[in-house]
Design a protein around this motif. Structure first.
Motif, PDB file in Angstrom:
ATOM      1  N   ALA A   1       0.801  -1.307   0.056  1.00  0.00           N
ATOM      2  CA  ALA A   1       0.048  -0.060  -0.010  1.00  0.00           C
ATOM      3  C   ALA A   1       0.739   1.358   0.112  1.00  0.00           C
ATOM      4  N   ALA A   2       1.955   1.269   0.830  1.00  0.00           N
ATOM      5  CA  ALA A   2       2.602   2.302   0.742  1.00  0.00           C
ATOM      6  C   ALA A   2       3.415   2.668  -0.570  1.00  0.00           C
ATOM      7  N   HIS A   3       3.837   1.465  -0.959  1.00  0.00           N
ATOM      8  CA  HIS A   3       4.580   1.701  -2.370  1.00  0.00           C
ATOM      9  C   HIS A   3       3.614   2.356  -3.607  1.00  0.00           C
ATOM     10  N   PHE A   4       2.441   1.478  -3.622  1.00  0.00           N
ATOM     11  CA  PHE A   4       1.402   2.235  -4.520  1.00  0.00           C
ATOM     12  C   PHE A   4       1.190   3.667  -4.261  1.00  0.00           C
ATOM     13  N   PHE A   5       1.094   4.118  -2.958  1.00  0.00           N
ATOM     14  CA  PHE A   5       0.913   5.275  -2.422  1.00  0.00           C
ATOM     15  C   PHE A   5       2.167   6.185  -3.194  1.00  0.00           C
ATOM     16  N   TRP A   6       3.529   5.934  -2.992  1.00  0.00           N
ATOM     17  CA  TRP A   6       4.417   6.389  -3.579  1.00  0.00           C
ATOM     18  C   TRP A   6       4.358   6.623  -5.081  1.00  0.00           C
ATOM     19  N   GLN A   7       4.034   5.502  -5.868  1.00  0.00           N
ATOM     20  CA  GLN A   7       3.802   5.460  -7.250  1.00  0.00           C
ATOM     21  C   GLN A   7       2.987   6.630  -7.618  1.00  0.00           C
ATOM     22  N   TRP A   8       1.854   6.827  -6.983  1.00  0.00           N
ATOM     23  CA  TRP A   8       0.831   7.541  -7.157  1.00  0.00           C
ATOM     24  C   TRP A   8       1.356   9.021  -6.990  1.00  0.00           C
ATOM     25  N   ARG A   9       2.172   9.537  -6.184  1.00  0.00           N
ATOM     26  CA  ARG A   9       2.728  10.684  -5.769  1.00  0.00           C
ATOM     27  C   ARG A   9       3.662  11.303  -6.856  1.00  0.00           C
ATOM     28  N   LYS A  10       4.397  10.084  -7.171  1.00  0.00           N
ATOM     29  CA  LYS A  10       5.350  10.407  -8.458  1.00  0.00           C
ATOM     30  C   LYS A  10       4.995  10.675  -9.595  1.00  0.00           C
ATOM     31  N   LEU A  11       3.863  10.121 -10.123  1.00  0.00           N
ATOM     32  CA  LEU A  11       3.187   9.884 -11.373  1.00  0.00           C
ATOM     33  C   LEU A  11       3.295  11.273 -12.267  1.00  0.00           C
ATOM     34  N   ASP A  12       3.943  11.441 -13.161  1.00  0.00           N
ATOM     35  CA  ASP A  12       3.483  12.478 -14.174  1.00  0.00           C
ATOM     36  C   ASP A  12       3.635  12.005 -15.527  1.00  0.00           C
ATOM     37  N   ILE A  13       2.134  11.983 -16.078  1.00  0.00           N
ATOM     38  CA  ILE A  13       1.839  11.483 -17.484  1.00  0.00           C
ATOM     39  C   ILE A  13       2.488  11.775 -18.516  1.00  0.00           C
ATOM     40  N   ASN A  14       3.240  13.253 -18.404  1.00  0.00           N
ATOM     41  CA  ASN A  14       3.809  14.072 -19.466  1.00  0.00           C
ATOM     42  C   ASN A  14       5.270  13.692 -19.292  1.00  0.00           C
ATOM     43  N   ASP A  15       5.666  12.928 -18.496  1.00  0.00           N
ATOM     44  CA  ASP A  15       7.297  12.759 -18.228  1.00  0.00           C
ATOM     45  C   ASP A  15       7.299  11.258 -18.535  1.00  0.00           C
ATOM     46  N   GLY A  16       7.799  10.950 -19.852  1.00  0.00           N
ATOM     47  CA  GLY A  16       7.913   9.292 -20.208  1.00  0.00           C
ATOM     48  C   GLY A  16       9.248   8.548 -19.211  1.00  0.00           C
ATOM     49  N   HIS A  17      10.279   9.478 -19.113  1.00  0.00           N
ATOM     50  CA  HIS A  17      11.112   8.617 -18.252  1.00  0.00           C
ATOM     51  C   HIS A  17      10.456   8.250 -16.834  1.00  0.00           C
ATOM     52  N   LYS A  18       9.965   9.176 -16.161  1.00  0.00           N
ATOM     53  CA  LYS A  18       9.302   8.683 -15.157  1.00  0.00           C
ATOM     54  C   LYS A  18       8.042   7.799 -15.163  1.00  0.00           C
ATOM     55  N   CYS A  19       7.262   7.673 -16.316  1.00  0.00           N
ATOM     56  CA  CYS A  19       6.394   6.689 -16.441  1.00  0.00           C
ATOM     57  C   CYS A  19       7.111   5.328 -16.370  1.00  0.00           C
ATOM     58  N   LEU A  20       8.151   5.387 -17.311  1.00  0.00           N
ATOM     59  CA  LEU A  20       8.863   3.977 -17.582  1.00  0.00           C
ATOM     60  C   LEU A  20       9.363   3.642 -16.055  1.00  0.00           C
ATOM     61  N   THR A  21       9.953   4.577 -15.352  1.00  0.00           N
ATOM     62  CA  THR A  21      10.727   4.055 -14.030  1.00  0.00           C
ATOM     63  C   THR A  21       9.594   3.688 -13.098  1.00  0.00           C
ATOM     64  N   LEU A  22       8.431   4.211 -12.921  1.00  0.00           N
ATOM     65  CA  LEU A  22       7.181   3.769 -12.185  1.00  0.00           C
ATOM     66  C   LEU A  22       6.781   2.466 -12.970  1.00  0.00           C
ATOM     67  N   PHE A  23       6.508   2.183 -14.090  1.00  0.00           N
ATOM     68  CA  PHE A  23       6.163   1.210 -14.617  1.00  0.00           C
ATOM     69  C   PHE A  23       7.047  -0.094 -14.060  1.00  0.00           C
ATOM     70  N   LYS A  24       8.468  -0.023 -14.366  1.00  0.00           N
ATOM     71  CA  LYS A  24       9.349  -0.780 -13.878  1.00  0.00           C
ATOM     72  C   LYS A  24       9.208  -1.243 -12.158  1.00  0.00           C
ATOM     73  N   SER A  25       9.065  -0.191 -11.495  1.00  0.00           N
ATOM     74  CA  SER A  25       8.767  -0.435 -10.137  1.00  0.00           C
ATOM     75  C   SER A  25       7.608  -1.425  -9.873  1.00  0.00           C
ATOM     76  N   ASN A  26       6.927  -1.688 -10.641  1.00  0.00           N
ATOM     77  CA  ASN A  26       5.967  -2.696 -10.176  1.00  0.00           C
ATOM     78  C   ASN A  26       6.258  -4.021 -10.194  1.00  0.00           C
ATOM     79  N   ARG A  27       7.521  -4.289 -10.498  1.00  0.00           N
ATOM     80  CA  ARG A  27       8.082  -5.577  -9.970  1.00  0.00           C
ATOM     81  C   ARG A  27       8.176  -5.649  -8.591  1.00  0.00           C
ATOM     82  N   ASP A  28       8.533  -4.551  -7.826  1.00  0.00           N
ATOM     83  CA  ASP A  28       8.710  -4.306  -6.515  1.00  0.00           C
ATOM     84  C   ASP A  28       7.250  -4.601  -5.554  1.00  0.00           C
ATOM     85  N   ALA A  29       6.195  -3.734  -6.559  1.00  0.00           N
ATOM     86  CA  ALA A  29       4.859  -3.843  -6.068  1.00  0.00           C
ATOM     87  C   ALA A  29       4.274  -5.142  -5.950  1.00  0.00           C
ATOM     88  N   GLY A  30       4.629  -5.923  -6.815  1.00  0.00           N
ATOM     89  CA  GLY A  30       4.051  -7.248  -7.005  1.00  0.00           C
ATOM     90  C   GLY A  30       4.596  -8.094  -5.947  1.00  0.00           C
TER      91      GLY A  30
END
Length: 319
Positions: A274-303
């Motif tokens: 839950a804490a990790h998902f909140f961190w993802q949500w706070r960091k998300l910027d849909i107009n920043d492709g690099h950040k989107c890729l980083t957050l997408f890859k962080s879902n290994r840790d989320a899972g």
């Protein structure tokens, strides 16, 4: 057209730089790239729901007075092999279907088929070989798990076409990529129970979240070539919807715990995710492709953090 000899030495922009694939012989490098061997995140995202189902299925066994023991560890290893080859097979099939679209998109133009490094015939041969390995792995499980696994083939076959007909290909991916949760549960338990479907549904909303984030990397190209995605459908409203998706995923994961009769340990185990998902949500910027890729890859840790919940429950029952 891209020079095939040059293309085989070039990774797509979202691949891991300087990976072992870059050091592989030139004759096999295009096939490894077709399999996305230089992008292991997809293997994790396919594998982790299998482990969720396996852990939950072993909890159901414990409720019945049985224990998985070493067979559970063996199943876990089989799922690693199966996830690797079936993700590779899925990517190969996807690239065969999408070769014309991939050639028009900057991020995918260097993929082996549109770049000319692998022919369509060679890709089909690789797909058959990978699928046969996956079938051998699946046949190591019980009858229910085998039937459940084979029943996913229709979802897999239809997936590449979804972005042509619906704004929700991410939802179809959620149905497909989390099927392993059902297979894992059936492999451990020999049957499918309500808690297995709860955790499968949790995975669906998890995938809807991470793949919508990923789709924002391609939204400009998607508009240009006329394909659809949840990123285009949700647009500026993506961030609040991501919050909704991950919240539902956590609730459904908790429901699986309730259905299995879990103790407090299970729900405490959900807190890091839950804490990790909140961190993802706070960091998300849909107009920043690099950040989107980083957050997408962080879902290994989320899972993997979500996997803590059933593992904590198993540990609590052993103490």
């Amino acid at each position: 057209m891209t020079n095939p000899s040059a293309a085989q030495n070039q990774a797509t922009p979202d691949a891991i730089p300087n990976s072992w694939v870059d050091r592989a012989p030139d004759t096999v490098k295009p096939y490894l790239r077709l399999m996305r061997a230089d992008r292991p995140i997809g293997v994790w995202l396919l594998l982790i729901p299998c482990w969720w189902g396996l852990a939950l299925g072993n909890l159901a066994l414990a409720n019945a007075g049985s224990a998985g023991g070493l067979i559970a560890l063996w199943h876990g290893v089989l799922f690693v092999i199966g996830a690797y080859v079936m993700r590779a097979a899925g990517c190969t099939y996807n690239d065969i279907v999408d070769q014309d679209i991939d050639a028009k998109v900057e991020r995918t133009a260097l993929r082996p088929i549109p770049a000319g490094a692998v022919s369509v015939k060679q890709a089909w041969m690789l797909l058959v070989a990978l699928s046969l390995i996956g079938l051998v792995v699946l046949l190591q499980f019980n009858r229910t798990a085998i039937i459940t696994g084979l029943s996913a083939l229709a979802l897999v076959a239809a997936y590449p076409f979804m972005k042509r007909i619906t704004y929700w290909p991410q939802a179809w991916l959620g149905l497909t990529f989390n099927w392993g949760a059902l297979v894992g549960f059936a492999a451990a338990n020999g049957a499918l129970r309500p808690e297995a479907f709860a955790i499968y549904a949790a995975g669906f909303f998890w995938t809807l979240s991470y793949d919508t984030i990923y789709a924002h990397m391609d939204k400009d190209d998607d508009i240009l070539i006329g394909v659809k995605s949840a990123a285009l459908k949700l647009g500026a409203n993506t961030k609040p919807w991501i919050g909704v998706f991950v919240s539902i995923a956590l609730i459904l994961f908790g429901l699986a715990g309730v259905l299995i009769g879990a103790s407090l340990a299970f729900f405490i185990g959900l807190l890091p995710a839950a804490a990790h998902f909140f961190w993802q949500w706070r960091k998300l910027d849909i107009n920043d492709g690099h950040k989107c890729l980083t957050l997408f890859k962080s879902n290994r840790d989320a899972g993997l953090l979500l996997l803590l919940a059933p593992l904590c429950e198993l540990a609590a029952r052993l103490i």
